[in-house]
Write a protein that holds these residues in place. Sequence first.
Motif, short mmCIF file in Angstrom:
data_model
loop_
_atom_site.label_atom_id
_atom_site.label_comp_id
_atom_site.label_asym_id
_atom_site.label_seq_id
_atom_site.Cartn_x
_atom_site.Cartn_y
_atom_site.Cartn_z
N ALA B 234 0.81 -1.22 0.00
CA ALA B 234 0.00 0.00 0.00
C ALA B 234 0.84 1.27 0.00
O ALA B 234 2.03 1.27 0.36
CB ALA B 234 -0.91 0.00 1.22
N PHE B 235 0.19 2.35 -0.41
CA PHE B 235 0.76 3.69 -0.26
C PHE B 235 -0.07 4.40 0.80
O PHE B 235 -1.29 4.42 0.71
CB PHE B 235 0.69 4.44 -1.59
CG PHE B 235 1.53 3.81 -2.66
CD1 PHE B 235 2.85 4.21 -2.86
CD2 PHE B 235 1.01 2.79 -3.46
CE1 PHE B 235 3.63 3.62 -3.83
CE2 PHE B 235 1.79 2.19 -4.43
CZ PHE B 235 3.11 2.60 -4.62
N HIS B 236 0.62 4.96 1.79
CA HIS B 236 -0.10 5.65 2.85
C HIS B 236 0.45 7.05 3.00
O HIS B 236 1.62 7.25 3.31
CB HIS B 236 0.04 4.89 4.18
CG HIS B 236 -0.65 5.58 5.33
ND1 HIS B 236 -1.91 5.20 5.76
CD2 HIS B 236 -0.28 6.61 6.12
CE1 HIS B 236 -2.28 5.99 6.77
NE2 HIS B 236 -1.30 6.85 7.01
N ALA B 259 2.78 -0.57 4.86
CA ALA B 259 2.87 0.20 3.63
C ALA B 259 4.22 0.01 2.92
O ALA B 259 5.26 -0.11 3.55
CB ALA B 259 2.61 1.69 3.85
N ARG B 260 4.11 0.00 1.63
CA ARG B 260 5.33 -0.02 0.80
C ARG B 260 5.99 1.35 0.90
O ARG B 260 7.21 1.46 1.04
CB ARG B 260 4.90 -0.30 -0.65
CG ARG B 260 6.01 -0.14 -1.65
CD ARG B 260 5.45 -0.39 -3.04
NE ARG B 260 6.48 -0.19 -4.05
CZ ARG B 260 6.23 -0.31 -5.34
NH1 ARG B 260 5.02 -0.65 -5.77
NH2 ARG B 260 7.20 -0.10 -6.21
N LEU B 261 5.16 2.38 0.85
CA LEU B 261 5.67 3.74 0.97
C LEU B 261 4.71 4.50 1.87
O LEU B 261 3.50 4.50 1.64
CB LEU B 261 5.73 4.39 -0.42
CG LEU B 261 6.31 5.81 -0.55
CD1 LEU B 261 6.78 6.04 -1.99
CD2 LEU B 261 5.33 6.89 -0.15
N SER B 262 5.24 5.08 2.94
CA SER B 262 4.37 5.87 3.80
C SER B 262 5.01 7.22 4.07
O SER B 262 6.23 7.35 4.17
CB SER B 262 4.10 5.15 5.13
OG SER B 262 5.29 5.00 5.87
N GLN B 289 10.49 -1.45 2.24
CA GLN B 289 9.58 -0.41 2.69
C GLN B 289 10.27 0.94 2.83
O GLN B 289 11.48 1.01 3.08
CB GLN B 289 8.99 -0.79 4.06
CG GLN B 289 7.97 -1.91 4.03
CD GLN B 289 7.47 -2.22 5.43
OE1 GLN B 289 8.19 -2.81 6.23
NE2 GLN B 289 6.25 -1.81 5.73
N LEU B 290 9.48 1.98 2.72
CA LEU B 290 9.97 3.32 2.99
C LEU B 290 8.99 4.00 3.93
O LEU B 290 7.78 3.97 3.70
CB LEU B 290 10.09 4.11 1.68
CG LEU B 290 10.70 5.53 1.78
CD1 LEU B 290 11.33 5.92 0.45
CD2 LEU B 290 9.67 6.58 2.17
N ALA B 291 9.51 4.57 5.02
CA ALA B 291 8.65 5.29 5.97
C ALA B 291 9.24 6.66 6.22
O ALA B 291 10.38 6.80 6.68
CB ALA B 291 8.54 4.52 7.28
N ASP B 292 8.48 7.67 5.89
CA ASP B 292 8.95 9.05 5.97
C ASP B 292 8.05 9.81 6.94
O ASP B 292 6.84 9.84 6.78
CB ASP B 292 8.89 9.65 4.55
CG ASP B 292 9.30 11.13 4.51
OD1 ASP B 292 9.33 11.78 5.57
OD2 ASP B 292 9.56 11.63 3.40
N THR B 293 8.65 10.39 7.97
CA THR B 293 7.90 11.21 8.92
C THR B 293 8.46 12.63 8.89
O THR B 293 9.66 12.82 9.06
CB THR B 293 8.01 10.66 10.35
OG1 THR B 293 7.48 9.34 10.37
CG2 THR B 293 7.23 11.53 11.34
N HIS B 294 7.58 13.58 8.64
CA HIS B 294 7.96 14.98 8.73
C HIS B 294 7.11 15.62 9.81
O HIS B 294 5.89 15.63 9.70
CB HIS B 294 7.69 15.69 7.39
CG HIS B 294 8.85 15.68 6.46
ND1 HIS B 294 9.41 14.51 5.98
CD2 HIS B 294 9.57 16.69 5.92
CE1 HIS B 294 10.42 14.82 5.18
NE2 HIS B 294 10.55 16.13 5.13
#
Lengths: 260, 430
Positions: B234-236, B259-262, B289-294
């Motif tokens: 998923a993309f989140h 998620a695959r990309l979040s 996976q990629l998890a990005d938090t801003h």
Amino acid sequence: MIRQDSKTLLEVRGLRATVNGIEILKGMDLTVKAGEVHAIMGPNGSGKSTFAKVLAGHPAYVVTGGSVLFEGKDLFALAPEERARAGLFLGFQYPIEIPGVANAQFLRLAYNTVQTQRGKDELDPLEFDDFVREKMKLLEMNPDFLDRSVNEGFSGGEKKRNEILQMALLEPRVAILDETDSGLDIDALRIVAGGVNQLANKDNAIVLVTHYQRLLNYIEPDYVHVTEAGRIVKTGPKSLALELESRGYDWVSAAAGAAA
Amino acid sequence: MMQVANNSYLAGLLEGRPFADRGDALNRLRAGAVERVGVLSLPSTRDEDWRFTDLAPLTKMCFQPYRGVPAIVESDIARYSIAESAQRLVFVDGVYAPQLSSPLNGGIVVSSLAAALPAHAAAIVADLGRRALFDNNAFTALNTAFLNDGALVLLPRNAALDTPVHLLFVATRKEAAAHPRCLVLAGAGSRATVIEEYVALTEDAYLTNAVGEFVLADDAQLTHVRVQRESRQAFHIGHSAVALAHGSRYHGIHAGFGARLSRFNLDVVQNAEGAECEIGGLAIIDGSQLADTHSSIDHARAHGVSRQQHKCIVGGSARAVFNGRIVVRQGAQLTNSAQSSRNLLLSERARVDTKPQLEIFADDVKCAHGATVGQLDADEVFYLKSRGLSESVARSLLTYAFGAEILHAIPVASLRDRLEKMLLAQTERA
């Protein structure tokens, strides 16, 4: 207690070890038999804590020479966890804090691992809870410590009690207690020493690594060894510790130097 | 060229917008958002805020909103039920599922936004779309363009909800695009715990583009647990905007597993004196996976407090991003702010990019921040091994502990236990 017919548990011959390429142990010799209590004393930097860590298998230390037999088997053929399962225990000078892991969970995991190794049944959380609470009484520990994270926020004395609790659970053949007395007030020292005394029996042995004689007022050693520059330079009865207390370490090294 | 492609992709996502003009109180907001989507372009890695997160995998696929009625039953989602929770709202592929929900319509309102709109239009319109700004955020604009329904929690002055509200967003369809929306209005002196959770009954790719607004009036206290456990394909995209009034307190625990990309944007604005926020963030990812938090915490007034701890556990060839912005404005004297970013890399190919970003314009403040990236501590591993634990058990226990420190703060026991078990299972796999 010294008995001539006791089984030899630990036999260290000419042990040499380095850390970061610097040689710290330069030929340690020590024989420990069942039922005995040994004290290893010496000035800071003389190698006594390194000796404890090398026996337990700390990865920062490299053994460069000599041999150690543990119950007749090559200790260095075993990984640290295998040494623990075989019955070697190190009480840490600075027990590690592990936030996020409940003490009860950690203690049960360690206990069950060692029990399995000995062919005994594991305990489920409820059974273990009863069992560990009984052991905690020995060290006058508040059961609240089971729910807290391993050593996190424990005072110095609480950490050391937790170390001895682990010793009580794992029932090692040889327990090496590294500076267990450091950072303890007199009450904590009495409790910790009382726990160790109750755990000592004719089938196990205890090696106390300590800087001060104070601990030995509570746990009576059969032998006192003095380390100097990575070697044991003098061995004597309990009275040697008192002599060190009053005269310091310098005369030992002077005498050892003269003998060499 | 790229611009055109991006714009047409956004336009494509806008297609099938089912509620263009319903003549309700949200018309203007929606129309403004639709217009904005037409102007904005999809972010690319040339944008500073998206430097490490390439949306190319997203743009290779097409997603359309689902228009039908939810086709799942209680037993499908039984495993997500939270025993402590008395109020639950369920959305399936973005569509409200009344048969699975237990709303509350008294002084305290826990309801579908559409259902509550006629009775509470003034309160809703006053805040909806005004906290999660979409002027420069294409995804938030897109979400707002689709705004028709959502989850509403309305707490009157001094109201206290003793049981947690569970907002459950379930994905079931391949290539569906859902634009979930939450609005939590906590009146003065009110208290509540809200769980916002994203789960999947499918392993396929789909898109969740969620926006939440959390508005705390004076002295209100809100605990917000946000759980992202989407499918691994998923993309989140998530955006939570928090507005804090005088003496209010926001406690956020945000955990991302799936998620695959979040990408999760958290904006906290402390717009009055004495506001306080405490935020724990956890991303645990592996594979690719990629998890990005801003996050952005804006101290606009004096005597504010913020505590933020963000942790990433990264295995495989996964990649984590954390950008933590803290702003202390000129008038915000005696602000006390602490931020820490701690990251655990479990493999050679794992990667994390962490960036604290402090912008301080006041001169009498206390601001601490720190970032660490590393492997497990060798002394900790040795300590456990010296007690007989094998290398792998020791490592998994320590990895678990690293993440559990964040999850421990979740005040809902059954959810906490469930997430800790998930964490343990994931660390044992690593």
